[in-house]
Write a protein that holds these residues in place. Structure first.
Motif, PDB file in Angstrom:
ATOM      1  N   VAL A 420       0.858  -1.187   0.000  1.00  0.00           N
ATOM      2  CA  VAL A 420       0.000   0.000   0.000  1.00  0.00           C
ATOM      3  C   VAL A 420       0.890   1.232   0.000  1.00  0.00           C
ATOM      4  O   VAL A 420       1.663   1.458   0.938  1.00  0.00           O
ATOM      5  N   MET A 421       0.789   2.021  -1.053  1.00  0.00           N
ATOM      6  CA  MET A 421       1.628   3.201  -1.221  1.00  0.00           C
ATOM      7  C   MET A 421       0.803   4.462  -1.016  1.00  0.00           C
ATOM      8  O   MET A 421      -0.400   4.500  -1.273  1.00  0.00           O
ATOM      9  N   GLU A 422       1.486   5.520  -0.559  1.00  0.00           N
ATOM     10  CA  GLU A 422       0.879   6.838  -0.432  1.00  0.00           C
ATOM     11  C   GLU A 422       1.574   7.785  -1.409  1.00  0.00           C
ATOM     12  O   GLU A 422       2.718   7.564  -1.785  1.00  0.00           O
ATOM     13  N   PRO A 423       0.891   8.847  -1.804  1.00  0.00           N
ATOM     14  CA  PRO A 423       1.481   9.752  -2.803  1.00  0.00           C
ATOM     15  C   PRO A 423       2.725  10.451  -2.273  1.00  0.00           C
ATOM     16  O   PRO A 423       2.843  10.735  -1.079  1.00  0.00           O
ATOM     17  N   SER A 424       3.647  10.730  -3.175  1.00  0.00           N
ATOM     18  CA  SER A 424       4.886  11.409  -2.797  1.00  0.00           C
ATOM     19  C   SER A 424       4.658  12.857  -2.393  1.00  0.00           C
ATOM     20  O   SER A 424       5.548  13.493  -1.834  1.00  0.00           O
ATOM     21  N   SER A 425       3.476  13.387  -2.648  1.00  0.00           N
ATOM     22  CA  SER A 425       3.177  14.777  -2.281  1.00  0.00           C
ATOM     23  C   SER A 425       3.143  14.984  -0.775  1.00  0.00           C
ATOM     24  O   SER A 425       3.166  16.128  -0.306  1.00  0.00           O
ATOM     25  N   LEU A 426       3.105  13.891  -0.012  1.00  0.00           N
ATOM     26  CA  LEU A 426       3.048  14.008   1.451  1.00  0.00           C
ATOM     27  C   LEU A 426       4.427  14.092   2.089  1.00  0.00           C
ATOM     28  O   LEU A 426       4.536  14.046   3.306  1.00  0.00           O
ATOM     29  N   ARG A 427       5.465  14.222   1.291  1.00  0.00           N
ATOM     30  CA  ARG A 427       6.807  14.323   1.863  1.00  0.00           C
ATOM     31  C   ARG A 427       7.050  15.723   2.415  1.00  0.00           C
ATOM     32  O   ARG A 427       6.625  16.722   1.832  1.00  0.00           O
ATOM     33  N   GLU A 428       7.736  15.776   3.551  1.00  0.00           N
ATOM     34  CA  GLU A 428       8.090  17.041   4.178  1.00  0.00           C
ATOM     35  C   GLU A 428       9.185  17.740   3.372  1.00  0.00           C
ATOM     36  O   GLU A 428       9.983  17.108   2.686  1.00  0.00           O
ATOM     37  N   GLU A 429       9.208  19.058   3.474  1.00  0.00           N
ATOM     38  CA  GLU A 429      10.288  19.821   2.859  1.00  0.00           C
ATOM     39  C   GLU A 429      11.591  19.522   3.597  1.00  0.00           C
ATOM     40  O   GLU A 429      11.601  19.389   4.824  1.00  0.00           O
ATOM     41  N   PRO A 430      12.713  19.407   2.886  1.00  0.00           N
ATOM     42  CA  PRO A 430      13.988  19.125   3.564  1.00  0.00           C
ATOM     43  C   PRO A 430      14.401  20.274   4.469  1.00  0.00           C
ATOM     44  O   PRO A 430      14.090  21.437   4.214  1.00  0.00           O
ATOM     45  N   VAL A 431      15.097  19.924   5.549  1.00  0.00           N
ATOM     46  CA  VAL A 431      15.584  20.929   6.488  1.00  0.00           C
ATOM     47  C   VAL A 431      16.821  21.599   5.897  1.00  0.00           C
ATOM     48  O   VAL A 431      17.755  20.927   5.465  1.00  0.00           O
ATOM     49  N   VAL A 432      16.811  22.927   5.857  1.00  0.00           N
ATOM     50  CA  VAL A 432      17.939  23.697   5.345  1.00  0.00           C
ATOM     51  C   VAL A 432      18.650  24.337   6.531  1.00  0.00           C
ATOM     52  O   VAL A 432      18.069  25.149   7.257  1.00  0.00           O
ATOM     53  N   LEU A 433      19.898  23.941   6.737  1.00  0.00           N
ATOM     54  CA  LEU A 433      20.686  24.477   7.835  1.00  0.00           C
ATOM     55  C   LEU A 433      21.732  25.429   7.304  1.00  0.00           C
ATOM     56  O   LEU A 433      22.224  25.294   6.181  1.00  0.00           O
ATOM     57  N   ALA A 434      22.067  26.413   8.115  1.00  0.00           N
ATOM     58  CA  ALA A 434      23.156  27.319   7.753  1.00  0.00           C
ATOM     59  C   ALA A 434      24.455  26.536   7.689  1.00  0.00           C
ATOM     60  O   ALA A 434      24.633  25.517   8.354  1.00  0.00           O
ATOM     61  N   SER A 435      25.389  26.996   6.876  1.00  0.00           N
ATOM     62  CA  SER A 435      26.667  26.318   6.720  1.00  0.00           C
ATOM     63  C   SER A 435      27.357  26.156   8.063  1.00  0.00           C
ATOM     64  O   SER A 435      27.421  27.086   8.860  1.00  0.00           O
ATOM     65  N   GLN A 436      27.863  24.953   8.305  1.00  0.00           N
ATOM     66  CA  GLN A 436      28.549  24.675   9.550  1.00  0.00           C
ATOM     67  C   GLN A 436      30.037  24.434   9.314  1.00  0.00           C
ATOM     68  O   GLN A 436      30.682  23.662  10.011  1.00  0.00           O
ATOM     69  N   LEU A 437      30.573  25.073   8.325  1.00  0.00           N
ATOM     70  CA  LEU A 437      31.998  24.907   8.037  1.00  0.00           C
ATOM     71  C   LEU A 437      32.844  25.520   9.147  1.00  0.00           C
ATOM     72  O   LEU A 437      32.420  26.431   9.854  1.00  0.00           O
ATOM     73  N   ASP A 438      34.034  25.004   9.259  1.00  0.00           N
ATOM     74  CA  ASP A 438      34.935  25.500  10.284  1.00  0.00           C
ATOM     75  C   ASP A 438      35.242  26.971  10.043  1.00  0.00           C
ATOM     76  O   ASP A 438      35.539  27.370   8.909  1.00  0.00           O
ATOM     77  N   PRO A 439      35.197  27.823  11.062  1.00  0.00           N
ATOM     78  CA  PRO A 439      35.435  29.248  10.863  1.00  0.00           C
ATOM     79  C   PRO A 439      36.842  29.570  10.388  1.00  0.00           C
ATOM     80  O   PRO A 439      37.086  30.637   9.833  1.00  0.00           O
ATOM     81  N   LEU A 440      37.781  28.650  10.591  1.00  0.00           N
ATOM     82  CA  LEU A 440      39.136  28.908  10.108  1.00  0.00           C
ATOM     83  C   LEU A 440      39.252  28.735   8.597  1.00  0.00           C
ATOM     84  O   LEU A 440      40.258  29.103   8.006  1.00  0.00           O
ATOM     85  N   GLY A 441      38.228  28.142   7.983  1.00  0.00           N
ATOM     86  CA  GLY A 441      38.220  27.997   6.532  1.00  0.00           C
ATOM     87  C   GLY A 441      39.394  27.168   6.054  1.00  0.00           C
ATOM     88  O   GLY A 441      39.642  26.063   6.530  1.00  0.00           O
TER      89      GLY A 441
END
Length: 915
Positions: A420-441
């Motif tokens: 039993v499948m449900e439509p793909s329209s019920l998927r949540e939007e992906p979580v977008v996080l701010a860049s977590q790169l090291d501050p020293l670059g």
């Protein structure tokens, strides 16, 4: 060689193996010379096939050199078209052989130099070529080439106006000619062969027919064809199309349309009936021959997929469908020889072919899925338990196991499509996080490379087969077979997860290593949790090294751990404030190993203090008095309070706490309904999720959906305005649609009402709170394989542990130290007391000895408890090192004293102190 002799040699060579096996003596007076067509009275199929092949090659040869004589010819393989390049006779001979092999186009008009005598003499004999051909001893390539040539000639004989070409026949005429061939298996023919075998006790005709069909993909792919007949002619002896096939063919639903999935050829139902009828014959009659045939079939399929590529995708897929409908052969050779060969051939299927096979299995072979899965599982288990693996030869190096796992992935997706499948329209939007790169670059790049975990995460890609099928495990409401049936416990117990994780990263980099973490459906949740544990530990060590490098270059003070110092009296305030500061200043510090310190207590956190910290946080933060969550008394679960006065930041911090618990391998006493874990993994709540959130409401709405009376609006008297209660007991009204109080629920709109109702309760009403919660959870887990390895049900087990309290398993896995053994009298008394405890007291014992009252993933057999002797008989209470799951037990002189001291210890064990 010369052009003419080269053609003769090609036509002789293409039948060399067949000629050598001919039953006709080489010195027979009735046998025509090699290179000439047999007369109409000849019964030698090899000579007839050789003549047919030679005739076509010669036509290609003269067409390339002289053309067909038509100035308007558009055939690029004809000299008259002007597109064919100028060839020498030798080049034309070589090219003619190639064109014959790939069945290139021939012009209608014969070139002037084609010998007409051969064409006319072959008419009578060539038509019988397919019927009398014997395919044994030929390779798949050779048979394909010769079968194509001879079939072309036999079809040409039926066209009176164009007797010398097969390229003018329609596809349907060609298919019918092939279908009528004696080598093709049909349901009726299998019935006849089986009945004959049972009557005469002579299996040779049956074995010969199965061998002819199941050794050659070109033949097997045309077996069990669906016969579309004219209903007006059914009185003339033609069979009617069965009702089921006719209904599916005329359906407007593409999911039920056989042609949309299988094409015009294969009749799966007929194949299943025929091969099931085969089980009436004792398997010892045909099992050995079947093993040889299937092994040869697999080799021929692999040659075609890798080298010749002469078969269509549909033909290859049909071969796999028919081959895996073969009933249980009941012999070890099938599992040891034939099935591994089929799995090895399947790995060369293109992604599109895999998707087609998955769709066909999922939509039209549902009843066969369990048989296919069990067969593959038997192969894997047999190989695992019969092979002595080592650090130099891992299970990942065993081709039989890895190829079977790859094939099982197709079955896994087919199982989802069949459910039993449900439509793909019920998927949540992906979580977008701010860049977590090291501050020293780039400042530290020359000292220390970027984390391998980051590289691995960035290189992670969704499974190409899932993309092709447009399917996600989150879309599956109920699979056809339970997902747990795909677990292989012997394999899971054998895998060295540290090596498999390394292979997983290497596979991402260069694709050379096989990793079972890329096929998580076959692994138990306990094994996958171990892989996640290793991955998280690698990340922690990586962050610790980066922190030390920061200190070396003077960029920042050394902070190798995520330290939390809290007061028991202000636990929530202290913890949330510190976590909020860390999340704002440098969220990457959340990826460090957690170390908790309770102010005023002498404890060094080696894991046990953290367990107690999380337990206390959960007890307080999910308390109804705190106001962030509400309790469902019927389901004993907690849910987000849509009218909470707490800020989004507070819910974000709760998400961080949950993520930290998983990241640090700590089990929590959290009672979320399953819909929370589905939403965390990226799937919105739907009507079916109400079942474990509010069963009473779910049953009421289900009754409404099942009600068929026309007076639904009068019976239920429900509008599109709903009412729910806040945490203070006040009623709140909400319109699911504009002006909802004036829109009554009827038979026409009841489905819409139910969907809008569930969407509001599970998604929209708590959207703000849940988005913040999910964001905090992702801040800790975004770079792990949590989402790719675990289904929502398994994530719940990661968070809450197993629900199975089997203390017999705990007794079996417990180790002893300090002089105790399983035969010690005090140990026997200890387990006798433990098994007699209530469930509540058993939880307290786990809490006392391990720091958590939850059962780890995989059950208590995965909890390594150590019972150590702590001196002779005395009045001291038992003690525990919760960081290492060690119970310190004095050697009491009586069972009664042991029980008294043990019960006091587990009931008064909060806090850290010295006993």
């Amino acid at each position: 060689m010369n052009s003419k002799s080269e053609i003769d040699e090609a036509s002789r060579g293409s039948e060399a193996s067949s000629s050598n096996t001919s039953s006709t003596p080489s010195n027979s007076k009735n046998q025509p010379p090699v290179g000439l067509c047999a007369g109409s009275g000849s019964n030698n199929p090899h000579i007839m096939k050789r003549a047919a092949a030679r005739q076509l090659i010669e036509r290609y040869f003269y067409q390339l050199l002289d053309g067909c004589g038509n100035p308007n010819c558009d055939n690029k393989y004809c000299a008259s078209s002007g597109e064919a390049r100028n060839l020498t006779p030798n080049e034309a001979a070589a090219e003619a052989i190639k064109l014959f092999y790939k069945e290139a186009r021939l012009c209608d008009t014969l070139p002037n130099k084609v010998p007409r005598t051969e064409a006319s003499n072959c008419d009578a004999s060539a038509s019988a070529t397919f019927t009398n051909s014997n395919i044994k001893g030929k390779s798949s390539v050779e048979s394909k080439q010769l079968d194509s040539a001879s079939c072309s000639v036999s079809l040409a004989d039926n066209k009176k106006d164009k007797p010398e070409t097969s390229h003018n026949l329609s596809h349907e005429e060609k298919e019918n000619a092939i279908y009528d061939n004696g080598s093709m298996l049909t349901e009726e023919r299998v019935y006849e062969l089986c009945d004959e075998c049972l009557q005469t006790k002579n299996p040779e005709p049956l074995i010969r027919a199965l061998g002819e069909a199941f050794t050659q993909p070109t033949i097997l792919s045309k077996c069990f064809q669906r016969k579309i007949v004219d209903r007006d002619n059914h009185n003339k002896g033609e069979k009617k199309l069965d009702k089921e096939s006719n209904a599916m063919c005329s359906s407007n639903d593409p999911d039920k349309d056989v042609d949309s999935v299988m094409g015009p050829g294969l009749d799966v139902a007929s194949c299943q009936r025929a091969l099931q009828y085969l089980t009436k014959v004792p398997s010892e009659y045909y099992s050995s021959a079947f093993v040889i045939a299937l092994t040869t079939l697999a080799e021929n399929i692999e040659i075609d997929l890798r080298i010749t590529k002469s078969l269509s995708m549909d033909d290859i897929v049909h071969c796999f469908v028919i081959a895996f409908e073969v009933p249980d052969l009941g012999c070890s050779d099938y599992l040891e020889i034939a099935l591994p060969a089929m799995c090895h051939a399947a790995q060369h299927l293109s992604v599109k072919a895999q998707a087609k096979l998955a769709r066909l299995w999922g939509q039209h072979c549902k009843e066969s899925l369990r048989h296919i899965l069990e067969t593959i599982q038997q192969l894997i288990t047999l190989r695992v338990i019969s092979t002595n693996y080592s650090r130099t030869f891992q299970v990942q190096d065993d081709d039989s196991v890895t190829m079977a796992t790859k094939l099982m992935k197709i079955v896994y997706y087919a199982n989802m499509l069949a459910g039993v499948m449900e439509p793909s329209s019920l998927r949540e939007e992906p979580v977008v996080l701010a860049s977590q790169l090291d501050p020293l670059g780039d400042a530290l790049d020359h000292l220390y490379p970027l984390s391998q975990i980051k590289t691995f995460k960035e290189a992670q890609q969704e499974d190409p087969l899932a993309i092709e099928l447009d399917i996600n495990v989150l879309d599956v409401r109920k699979p056809y077979l339970p997902f747990e049936e795909f677990y292989n416990e012997p394999l899971s117990d054998t895998i060295e997860m540290d090596i498999d994780l390394a292979n997983c990263k290497t596979e991402v980099a260069n694709g050379r290593k096989f990793s079972f973490l890329k096929y998580p459906f076959v692994l138990t949740a306990a094994t996958k949790s171990l892989g996640l544990y290793y991955e998280n530990r690698i990340r922690m060590f990586s962050e610790r090294r980066v922190s030390l490098l920061h200190a070396v270059v003077g960029a920042a003070p050394s902070m190798p751990f995520l330290r939390l110092k809290v007061r028991r009296s202000h636990l929530i305030d202290d913890a949330l404030v510190e976590l909020e500061m860390i999340a704002m200043e440098r969220a990457l510090d959340l990826k460090k190993q957690l170390v908790v310190e309770f102010e005023g207590e002498q404890g060094v956190d080696e894991g046990g203090v953290s367990k107690e910290f999380f337990q206390l946080v959960v007890e307080q933060i999910f308390n109804a008095d705190f106001g962030m969550f509400t309790h469902r008394p019927d389901s004993q679960t907690v849910w987000f309070n849509p009218t909470s006065f707490e800020t989004e930041a507070q819910f974000t911090l709760i998400g961080i706490v949950l993520g930290l618990a998983i990241y640090n391998n700590i089990i929590l006493a959290v009672n979320f309904p399953m819909v929370v874990y589905r939403k965390l993994m990226g799937r919105k709540g739907s009507f079916e999720d109400l079942a474990d959130w509010n069963m009473t409401l779910y049953n009421g709405l289900k009754d409404m959906l099942n009600y068929t009376g026309s007076d639904l609006d009068e019976v239920y008297y429900q509008t599109f305005r709903i009412c729910y209660t806040d945490v203070f007991g006040s009623n709140i009204f909400h319109d699911l649609k504009e002006n909802g109080d004036n829109i009554f629920v009827t038979q026409e709109n009841k489905q819409e009402f139910v969907e809008l109702y569930a969407d509001f309760l599970l998604n929209k009403s708590v959207e703000t709170q849940f988005k913040a919660f999910r964001r905090g959870f992702a801040m800790v887990t975004d770079e792990s394989q949590l989402g790719t390895l675990f289904r929502p049900e398994e994530v719940e087990m990661l968070v809450c542990g197993s629900k199975k309290f089997d203390f017999i398993e705990l007794e079996k896995s417990t180790e002893y130290d300090g002089g105790y053994t399983p035969e010690s009298q005090i140990i026997k008394d200890f387990w006798s007391i433990v098994h007699s405890l209530s469930l509540e007291n058993k939880r307290k014992l786990l809490q006392f000895t391990t720091g958590s009252d939850r059962v780890p993933v995989g059950g208590l057999s995965h909890l390594k408890l150590v019972v150590a002797r702590n001196g002779p008989d005395c009045d001291r209470l038992p003690a525990a090192h919760t960081c290492f799951n060690v119970l310190l037990l004095p050697e009491y002189d009586s069972k009664e004293k042991l029980q008294d001291r043990l019960m006091k210890a587990i009931n008064y064990s909060k806090g850290f102190g010295l006993l």
